[in-house]
Design a protein around this motif. Structure first.
Motif, mmCIF file in Angstrom:
data_model
loop_
_atom_site.group_PDB
_atom_site.id
_atom_site.type_symbol
_atom_site.label_atom_id
_atom_site.label_comp_id
_atom_site.label_asym_id
_atom_site.label_seq_id
_atom_site.Cartn_x
_atom_site.Cartn_y
_atom_site.Cartn_z
ATOM 1 N N ARG A 361 11.131 -4.640 2.548
ATOM 2 C CA ARG A 361 11.248 -5.310 1.243
ATOM 3 C C ARG A 361 9.881 -5.858 0.853
ATOM 4 O O ARG A 361 9.333 -6.731 1.526
ATOM 5 C CB ARG A 361 12.274 -6.438 1.341
ATOM 6 N N ASP A 362 9.304 -5.346 -0.213
ATOM 7 C CA ASP A 362 8.007 -5.790 -0.716
ATOM 8 C C ASP A 362 8.204 -6.559 -2.012
ATOM 9 O O ASP A 362 8.951 -6.124 -2.894
ATOM 10 C CB ASP A 362 7.083 -4.599 -0.987
ATOM 11 N N ARG A 363 7.497 -7.691 -2.125
ATOM 12 C CA ARG A 363 7.572 -8.495 -3.346
ATOM 13 C C ARG A 363 6.154 -8.745 -3.877
ATOM 14 O O ARG A 363 5.255 -9.129 -3.125
ATOM 15 C CB ARG A 363 8.265 -9.838 -3.087
ATOM 16 N N TYR A 364 5.982 -8.517 -5.166
ATOM 17 C CA TYR A 364 4.725 -8.787 -5.853
ATOM 18 C C TYR A 364 5.044 -9.744 -6.995
ATOM 19 O O TYR A 364 5.968 -9.494 -7.782
ATOM 20 C CB TYR A 364 4.106 -7.511 -6.418
ATOM 21 N N SER A 365 4.290 -10.821 -7.104
ATOM 22 C CA SER A 365 4.661 -11.829 -8.089
ATOM 23 C C SER A 365 3.429 -12.534 -8.645
ATOM 24 O O SER A 365 2.444 -12.758 -7.927
ATOM 25 C CB SER A 365 5.602 -12.861 -7.456
ATOM 26 N N VAL A 366 3.508 -12.896 -9.929
ATOM 27 C CA VAL A 366 2.483 -13.720 -10.578
ATOM 28 C C VAL A 366 3.215 -14.815 -11.355
ATOM 29 O O VAL A 366 4.331 -14.609 -11.851
ATOM 30 C CB VAL A 366 1.580 -12.905 -11.512
ATOM 31 N N PHE A 367 2.589 -15.986 -11.437
ATOM 32 C CA PHE A 367 3.220 -17.066 -12.191
ATOM 33 C C PHE A 367 2.164 -17.890 -12.912
ATOM 34 O O PHE A 367 0.976 -17.913 -12.557
ATOM 35 C CB PHE A 367 4.060 -17.972 -11.276
#
Length: 697
Positions: A361-367
């Protein structure tokens, strides 16, 4: 059946005779020995986060860190074993709640969350459990649909030089609980070093009708820390290792044989100038876990099973913070990759082997988050987070497949179906948070919040190809099938809160409503073949709503009363049913008397009956209860403390609704029925005496 109206009257009646507020009176002492309940304001932030800080009962002997949640508004715990407490917040639990240790997400290796995230750091080496009350800001993590909890372990004290530390020793009976913990730190100029060690051991818990088998535990925990400070730069390296030995989880189909592993974190924080700060963090977690159904249960050799599970997680996060006179702006880029694998085998038959799952499970995130002091009376926090989640699973295998039997045909069909399916899945989330705080006058604040939060399916929910109880700790005795067609959950969240504080009295109620689309729930399986009674994860419509209140009243310099009352309702919107394992209306009432070096404390833990249960999960109702605990503490200057406590003073037989059902067939005092795995709920612990010693140098 008691109506919701009557229960609300009960809640309001409780408020009229007792008190609570962790946002409590500012005059409360910060004595390091005492459990403090207070708000946290992070330096440099304009918007005052509605955060609750609760120091765990560091003087208790055998305490799963998650147990302290029952003292926090809206929070509770699903207890599956001595060290397997799963956090619940406003009716949401498991992977819906973002649980961190020192700001780092903790992943479970066990497919039934025996190594639940909050158990990762033992209570003896925890400084605080911090609950972000209400809607969680996007800066606190990815997939925070069920809120955020941060377990803050002991860490280096940046002030001063020299050697310091503390020692904790304890014992409890019955259950022969033993605890030894030490934390040491050395500060020299710009360098700091720390070492923490915790050793715990206990036998079976007891209840008024006998012993609860198997609830023994074995655990060793080690932590190392290094910190370097120079001018505007700080480098921190933290390593911990958790070695849990044979420990009982009687509400699950197996017990812990061992769980070994830990987390390594490296953080570099640099203040570029008076306005800008840049932080980079690298994390690595690796845990190996073995469980079995035969060491502490009666089992035939043919039916003996063991399961080896592993989790590895690598993560990188880069955050930038800009602080202005009336505003704070923060940006972040985050990535993590989690690999989980589980294999089932028979230790007495080498030919038997099943691949439960092998997933990534890969997660890429920006906030982006903006905190703005609009005026003296108004503060606003807004946040936006985009997250991309990519999941995949390797082929599976069962040695049972191909055998000339109905079971062999079942395994063959499901194995071939899964291996030929498209298992690569992608989810895209956009989370939005708006929190507005109105300061009406000194000591009177009102808060409004609205958010859209998302959560992607877990590897069990998506990739559980064979009907099994590998359900992240649901503990309902049912077999589940995964669903490759699941959609992400999306919650539209609303909340309103009030905070009133004075010299002696303070109160902070909050009302909330969550409208959840595509809620992931077990539903009667219609995908054949499968054994009768199998549930299959599916998307349904749900809602959660309720009220939680914390308040406190200081009668005098010696006497203080605190209370938490929490009420949540969880319902299906598509059919007439309730959500599973929702905490009933519950309360924690605390009366404290302090005089010189003595402290006397009375505690009442109570819960209303819970008959709003899930028909889909064949959930059983429970009766209400109230349990009284007493303790006395004697301090010796600034260095020593002795504590004597009696838990469940009247040795009452009670059943906590969020406890699982008994699955251990040796548990004859509790009761076991192999034809009905939900026949006997696990009782709460009976009367127990604790003696603890604490020394600081």
């Amino acid at each position: 059946m008691m109506t919701l109206h009557i229960k609300i009257v009960w809640l309001l009646s409780s408020l009229s005779v007792s008190a609570l507020s962790f946002a409590a009176d500012e005059s409360v002492s910060d004595d390091e020995f005492d459990e403090q309940l207070e708000p946290i304001t992070v330096e440099g932030e304009v918007y005052r986060h509605n955060t609750v800080k609760l120091l765990p009962e560091a003087n208790s002997v055998m305490l799963d860190t998650a147990t302290v949640l029952k003292k926090m508004p809206g929070a509770y715990v699903n207890q599956n074993g001595a060290l397997s407490g799963i956090a619940q917040y406003r009716g949401l639990s498991g992977n819906r709640v973002n649980v961190n240790a020192a700001g780092t997400p903790v992943m479970t290796a066990c497919s039934n969350a025996m190594d639940a995230p909050m158990s990762h750091v033992p209570a003896s080496l925890v400084d605080a459990v911090v609950l972000q009350r209400g809607i969680s800001p996007v800066s606190l993590g990815m997939e925070t649909l069920g809120g955020s909890i941060n377990v803050v372990p002991r860490s280096l004290n940046q002030s001063g030089n020299g050697f310091s530390g503390d020692l904790k020793l304890g014992l409890s009976s019955p259950g022969a609980g033993l605890l030894g913990a030490v934390y040491m730190q050395q500060q020299y100029l710009n360098h700091g070093f720390s070492l923490g060690v915790d050793v715990e051991q206990a036998e079976n818990q007891e209840f008024p009708d006998g012993a609860i088998v198997f609830t023994g535990l074995e655990r060793e925990y080690y932590s190392l820390g290094y910190q370097y400070n120079h001018d505007r730069t700080q480098v921190s390296i933290d390593v911990n290792y958790n070695d849990t030995g044979q420990t009982g989880t009687p509400s699950l189909p197996m017990d812990i044989t061992y769980a070994r592993g830990g987390i390594t974190s490296v953080e570099l924080a640099t203040a570029l100038n008076d306005e800008w700060q840049l932080t980079t963090q690298l994390d690595h977690q690796s845990t190996k876990h073995l469980m079995d159904n035969h060491r502490h249960r009666s089992q035939t050799m043919a039916g003996s099973r063991e399961s080896m599970t592993r989790v590895k997680r690598d993560a990188v996060a880069v955050n930038a913070l800009r602080t202005l006179s009336q505003q704070t702006l923060s940006w972040g880029i985050e990535w993590d990759q989690t690999h989980q694998k589980a294999e089932i085998f028979n230790p007495f038959n080498e030919a038997f082997q099943i691949t439960n799952f092998d997933t990534e499970r890969d997660r890429y995130s920006v906030f982006f988050e903006h905190q703005w002091q609009i005026s003296q009376s108004h503060q606003l926090l807004t946040g936006l987070r985009w997250t991309h989640i990519q999941m995949d699973a390797a082929d599976v295998f069962s040695s049972v497949a191909g055998m000339p039997s109905p079971m062999g045909q079942l395994h063959q069909t499901l194995q071939d179906r899964f291996n030929s399916a498209d298992r690569s899945k992608r989810d895209h989330h956009l989370d939005l948070v708006i929190n507005w705080q109105h300061n009406i006058r000194s000591g009177l604040h009102m808060k409004y919040g609205i958010a859209v939060k998302n959560r992607a399916p877990t590897h069990q929910e998506r990739y559980l190809w064979l009907p099994l109880e590998a359900t992240a700790g649901l503990a309902d005795g049912r077999q589940y099938l995964g669903n490759l067609d699941l959609q992400s959950e999306q919650a539209i969240q609303f909340e309103w809160g009030l905070s009133v504080s004075g010299e002696r009295f303070s109160i902070a109620p909050q009302v909330f409503y969550h409208h959840i689309n595509d809620y992931i729930q077990g539903t009667p399986n219609e995908t054949m073949p499968a054994p009768p009674g199998t549930l299959r994860y599916d998307n349904v419509a749900a809602r959660l709503y309720g009220i939680d209140v914390e308040w406190s009243y200081r009668f005098s310099e010696q006497w203080t009363m605190n209370q938490v009352v929490s009420l949540v309702r969880g319902e299906r919107r598509d059919i007439d049913d309730h959500l599973y394992r929702i905490a009933p209306l519950n309360s924690w009432l605390n009366l404290v008397y302090q005089s010189d070096n003595w402290q006397f404390e009375t505690e009442w833990m109570a819960a209303w009956q819970q008959n709003r249960v899930s028909a889909a999960n064949s959930e059983s109702a429970t009766s209400g209860y109230g349990v009284v605990n007493l303790s006395v503490d004697r301090t010796f200057g600034q260095h020593g403390r002795v504590r004597l406590a009696v838990n469940n003073l009247f040795d009452q037989l009670y059943y906590q609704h969020t406890n699982g059902y008994n699955r251990n067939n040796r548990n004859v005092d509790v009761g076991f029925d192999g034809s009905n795995l939900q026949a006997f709920r696990l009782p709460g612990q009976g009367r127990m005496l604790e003696l603890n010693y604490f020394h600081r140098w």
